[in-house]
Design an enzyme around this catalytic site. Sequence first.
Site, short mmCIF file in Angstrom:
data_model
loop_
_atom_site.label_atom_id
_atom_site.label_comp_id
_atom_site.label_asym_id
_atom_site.label_seq_id
_atom_site.Cartn_x
_atom_site.Cartn_y
_atom_site.Cartn_z
N HIS A 12 40.12 44.20 40.49
CA HIS A 12 39.41 42.97 40.89
C HIS A 12 39.66 41.87 39.86
O HIS A 12 38.94 41.75 38.87
CB HIS A 12 37.90 43.27 41.02
CG HIS A 12 37.09 42.18 41.59
ND1 HIS A 12 36.29 42.33 42.71
CD2 HIS A 12 36.92 40.88 41.23
CE1 HIS A 12 35.67 41.20 43.00
NE2 HIS A 12 36.03 40.30 42.10
N HIS A 14 40.98 37.70 39.95
CA HIS A 14 41.44 36.52 40.71
C HIS A 14 42.56 35.87 39.90
O HIS A 14 42.35 35.55 38.72
CB HIS A 14 40.30 35.53 40.91
CG HIS A 14 39.14 36.11 41.66
ND1 HIS A 14 38.94 35.87 43.00
CD2 HIS A 14 38.13 36.93 41.27
CE1 HIS A 14 37.85 36.50 43.40
NE2 HIS A 14 37.34 37.16 42.37
N HIS A 192 33.71 40.54 48.71
CA HIS A 192 32.67 40.27 47.72
C HIS A 192 31.32 40.32 48.43
O HIS A 192 31.11 39.58 49.40
CB HIS A 192 32.84 38.87 47.12
CG HIS A 192 33.91 38.75 46.09
ND1 HIS A 192 35.23 39.04 46.34
CD2 HIS A 192 33.86 38.33 44.80
CE1 HIS A 192 35.94 38.81 45.23
NE2 HIS A 192 35.14 38.38 44.28
N GLU A 195 26.69 40.56 45.04
CA GLU A 195 26.75 39.99 43.70
C GLU A 195 25.53 39.07 43.55
O GLU A 195 24.74 39.21 42.63
CB GLU A 195 28.07 39.20 43.53
CG GLU A 195 28.24 38.53 42.16
CD GLU A 195 29.46 37.59 42.12
OE1 GLU A 195 29.98 37.20 43.19
OE2 GLU A 195 29.88 37.21 41.00
N ASP A 273 37.29 40.27 36.78
CA ASP A 273 36.99 39.17 37.71
C ASP A 273 37.79 37.90 37.35
O ASP A 273 38.81 37.62 37.97
CB ASP A 273 35.48 38.90 37.72
CG ASP A 273 34.96 38.38 39.04
OD1 ASP A 273 35.73 38.32 40.01
OD2 ASP A 273 33.76 38.04 39.10
N ASP A 274 37.30 37.14 36.37
CA ASP A 274 37.95 35.88 35.95
C ASP A 274 37.83 35.80 34.42
O ASP A 274 37.01 35.03 33.90
CB ASP A 274 37.23 34.68 36.58
CG ASP A 274 37.05 34.82 38.07
OD1 ASP A 274 38.02 34.59 38.81
OD2 ASP A 274 35.94 35.18 38.50
N1 ADE Z 1 35.80 33.68 42.94
C1 ADE Z 1 36.19 33.92 41.69
N2 ADE Z 1 35.28 34.69 41.06
C2 ADE Z 1 34.30 34.95 41.94
C3 ADE Z 1 33.09 35.69 41.90
N3 ADE Z 1 32.68 36.33 40.80
N4 ADE Z 1 32.33 35.72 43.00
C4 ADE Z 1 32.71 35.08 44.09
N5 ADE Z 1 33.83 34.38 44.18
C5 ADE Z 1 34.63 34.31 43.11
ZN ZN Z 2 35.58 38.25 42.21
#
Ligand code: ADE
Ligand code: ZN
Length: 330
Positions: A12, A14, A192, A195, A273-274
């Site tokens: 996971h 992006h 997703h 969350e 994630d990011d």
């Molecule tokens: N896009 C990038 N990171 C995300 C996240 N944590 N939740 C939803 N969309 C995303």
């Molecule tokens: Zn994500």
Amino acid sequence: MTLRDMPKVELHLHLEGGAPPAFIRDLADEKNLDISNIFTPDGGYAYRDFWHFLEVYETACTTLTGPEEFKRLTKAVLAESAANGVVYSETFLSPDFCGGRDGAAWQEYLHAIREGADEAEAEHGIILRGVITAIRHFGADAARKTAACAQETAGDWIVGFGIAGDEKSGHLSDFTYAFDMAREAGLRLTAHAGEWSGPDEVRAAIDHLHVERIGHGVRAIEDPALVAHLAAAGIVLEVCPGSNVFLGAMPSWEAHPIARLREAGVSVTVSTDDPPFFRTDMVQEYEMLAQTFGWQEEDFADLNRAAADAAFCDEKTRARLREKLEKPNV
Ligand code: ADE
Ligand code: ZN
């Protein structure tokens, strides 16, 4: 073996979310774009909360205007993942940010991303596979166009389809058609959910979209029957604990439910994630899990085996990545 050296599978990530702030700032400078308001004085990304994060993310993406930038981005992101011991990365790719969901443009962007991935694999041994991702708050029509891009490029490299973005926007059932298109193209599915919204959203992803994996899914912990169902059905959670804590979806590492979900028999995996947005990386995620829950090398090896089983790649690739897990440096 150190936590850094340990070979890891990440499911996971992006692609644009992996862009280092300096990379985006340099592109903005090259193009004379003033996006200085998305950076902190110390050179990180600046935002107030999740919804502002989504805006800042999209602003950062305005600097990525052509295939060549995506090739450079892919190489930079994979070099960083490889430096954290990641041997296989399943990465979310969004045609929305790659030519605006236009099929012909998407093919060009994807070609460039694959070139970047091939070069990174030759240099660092890391394997990338793509999961095409619709953006929920762009709506169901956009998601159908994204699914059409996915249909055109589905195969042994584009292996999955998913949805990210604002979980409070619309209902997941609005996206059934797009997910049906992707499934018919042979793509494996993730969404997703859970969350920011509660367990009902995780149920909606399962009931309406028929996904095999859930991005995050951590709020399932509020519903014991759902936790039991996830465990019994073998639905895999792509858990990103550092992201959840940094964004405030979970109040702290101690309160994070990943260990409780795992103890309840749910198949959990660990991802970033990011990472630059949340000031994390895979090594830091592992260090925090070790520190908070006492997880040791064998626990992490278990998680990585589960992630290898849950990867959407073909069996030949899975055999290669399992070999990388068992015999580091091959
Ligand atoms: N896009 C990038 N990171 C995300 C996240 N944590 N939740 C939803 N969309 C995303
Ligand atoms: Zn994500």
